[in-house]
Design a protein around this motif. Structure first.
Motif, mmCIF file in Angstrom:
data_model
loop_
_atom_site.group_PDB
_atom_site.id
_atom_site.type_symbol
_atom_site.label_atom_id
_atom_site.label_comp_id
_atom_site.label_asym_id
_atom_site.label_seq_id
_atom_site.Cartn_x
_atom_site.Cartn_y
_atom_site.Cartn_z
ATOM 1 N N LEU A 1 0.609 -1.031 -0.113
ATOM 2 C CA LEU A 1 -0.223 0.274 -0.069
ATOM 3 C C LEU A 1 1.013 1.117 -0.220
ATOM 4 O O LEU A 1 0.509 2.661 -0.960
ATOM 5 N N LEU A 2 2.442 1.245 0.404
ATOM 6 C CA LEU A 2 2.464 2.282 0.950
ATOM 7 C C LEU A 2 3.141 2.572 -1.285
ATOM 8 O O LEU A 2 3.466 4.255 -1.186
ATOM 9 N N PRO B 1 -1.571 6.506 8.909
ATOM 10 C CA PRO B 1 -2.363 5.905 9.396
ATOM 11 C C PRO B 1 -3.741 5.405 8.613
ATOM 12 O O PRO B 1 -3.802 4.081 9.538
ATOM 13 N N ASP B 2 -3.984 5.952 7.923
ATOM 14 C CA ASP B 2 -5.256 4.538 6.974
ATOM 15 C C ASP B 2 -4.211 3.666 6.008
ATOM 16 O O ASP B 2 -5.206 2.586 6.709
ATOM 17 N N ASP C 1 -4.060 -1.186 14.526
ATOM 18 C CA ASP C 1 -4.898 0.220 14.787
ATOM 19 C C ASP C 1 -4.399 1.253 15.620
ATOM 20 O O ASP C 1 -4.505 2.026 16.183
ATOM 21 N N ASP C 2 -2.758 1.276 15.799
ATOM 22 C CA ASP C 2 -1.853 2.161 16.666
ATOM 23 C C ASP C 2 -0.876 2.238 15.690
ATOM 24 O O ASP C 2 0.574 1.659 15.124
ATOM 25 N N MET D 1 13.683 1.282 8.388
ATOM 26 C CA MET D 1 13.436 2.602 8.553
ATOM 27 C C MET D 1 11.938 2.769 8.603
ATOM 28 O O MET D 1 11.049 1.962 8.498
ATOM 29 N N SER D 2 11.699 4.366 8.784
ATOM 30 C CA SER D 2 10.033 4.477 8.737
ATOM 31 C C SER D 2 9.415 4.559 8.017
ATOM 32 O O SER D 2 10.019 4.487 6.784
ATOM 33 N N PRO D 3 8.014 4.068 7.992
ATOM 34 C CA PRO D 3 7.496 4.090 6.756
ATOM 35 C C PRO D 3 7.278 5.316 6.308
ATOM 36 O O PRO D 3 7.063 5.245 4.494
#
Length: 385
Positions: A339-340, A348-349, A357-358, A372-374
């Motif tokens: 999805l990224l 968040p979506d 959920d977090d 690495m971060s999203p």
């Protein structure tokens, strides 16, 4: 106007996406003029013919798929060149290459996660991308205590697309069933698919097939459709064009490798199978596959089968090699990664769509998988519009 000579296989999905990246950069900084040189020109006229053509056309730079690189010959042009490597990488020139070894590791982990215990590899001996993908796949499998059956095409370069259906059919028939088969690219995966159909070998029940490049034409031409590893090819083309621009402007002087990395697996029918013998483990796996995006706990999964949590978790670990909780996370992170790279969803979506959920928790977990971060991952690898 810069003149860029491009020598590659324009019939392949990989090369077309590579060109998309090159063109995208050229439109940002251009204008650039391109001349396409098909591979048969190299086969007919050799590297001397390519160099002579570049001189006549007064090319400012070259991006070329070359089997062998005569450094002195190309240096006589006194223009920058990036080689889409074929037989090997050359330390004296910039290479458009790939993390081939990690691509093989990704394939092995994918099949191990589906419970396979028998593995095979089909590739092309003359190409570095095939040799290193084979090595990554084989070593990862052996690390888990299994062996890998190997079949490598050793045809000369001008006949690499030919294969002996009878010999391949005998090899496939002799493999233990079910076998997880990784092919060096989608073209070779399609050869396996075609041969399996000729010899009535069931895909994916007897042989599960995974290719590389996600060439949608080849993947959809197969019956059943082929699963394939998606590579960061367009970004590789963009970075190659950017590097050439830096060479031409004298902002870059040293040889530099551009590494195309594997991103994720596009699942299709050729791998739509879990190779597990325990019916209770299969029930749990099927449920995870179909419901990873819902709120599910290990306790929910235990309630699906007439086993205690301890016994189910032991059986699951024995069959799949990982815990039930880790399997759920793997499914969610794999789909979150896709999805990224393929949507404009807010992070968040996207996390919610795959069952998290977090978002803060997702970011922490994702960093463990990808280092690495999203947000950093999306910025680095997503296809630009």
């Amino acid at each position: 106007m810069l003149k860029i000579l491009v020598l590659t296989d324009f019939s392949s999905g990989y090369s077309r996406r590579l060109l998309e990246g090159i063109i995208r950069y050229s439109r940002e900084v251009g204008p650039w003029s391109f001349i396409r040189m098909p591979l048969y020109y190299l086969m007919m006229n050799g590297e001397n013919g390519v160099v002579d053509f570049a001189k006549r056309w007064k090319a400012d730079a070259i991006i070329a798929q070359l089997r062998d690189v005569n450094i002195d010959l190309f240096r006589s042009l006194d223009i920058p060149i990036i080689v889409q490597n074929y037989r090997h990488r050359n330390k004296n020139i910039s290479n458009l290459t790939g993390d081939y070894y990690e691509t093989g590791v990704l394939a092995a982990d994918f099949f191990l996660g589906k419970g396979f215990r028998h593995f095979a590899y089909y590739g092309y001996k003359n190409a570095i991308w095939s040799r290193e993908r084979a090595l990554g796949y084989k070593e990862r499998i052996e690390k888990h205590g299994y062996t890998c059956n190997m079949l490598e095409n050793k045809n000369p370069d001008n006949k690499e697309w030919l294969y002996n259906t009878e010999d391949m059919g005998k090899w496939l028939e002799a493999l233990p069933k079910p076998t997880a088969l990784f092919a060096c690219d989608d073209f070779y995966a399609l050869q396996i698919s075609e041969t399996c159909n000729i010899y009535n070998i069931s895909i994916p029940d007897d042989i599960a097939i995974l290719g590389v490049d996600n060439d949608t034409l080849l993947c959809n031409l197969s019956t059943p459709t082929l699963s394939s590893i998606v590579l960061d090819v367009e970004n590789g083309g963009y970075q190659a064009a950017k590097l050439l621009d830096q060479y031409i402007k004298n902002e870059q002087k040293e040889a530099f490798n551009i590494v195309v990395r594997p991103l994720y697996i596009e699942n299709r029918a050729s791998t739509d199978k879990y190779a597990v013998s325990d019916p209770h483990v299969k029930i749990v796996l099927d449920y995870i596959t179909n419901n990873y995006n819902n709120k599910i706990s290990v306790s929910d999964l235990v309630n699906l089968v007439p086993l205690s949590r301890r016994i189910l978790e032991k059986k699951f670990k024995d069959q799949i090699g990982t815990s039930i909780y880790q399997c759920v996370l793997d499914h969610r992170i794999n789909h979150f990664t896709k999805l990224l790279l393929t949507t404009n969803l807010h992070l968040p979506d996207a996390a919610i769509q795959v069952g998290f959920d977090d978002y803060k928790n997702v970011s922490r977990i994702f960093r463990k998988y990808k280092s690495m971060s999203p947000a950093e991952y999306r910025k680095l690898y997503r296809k630009q519009s």
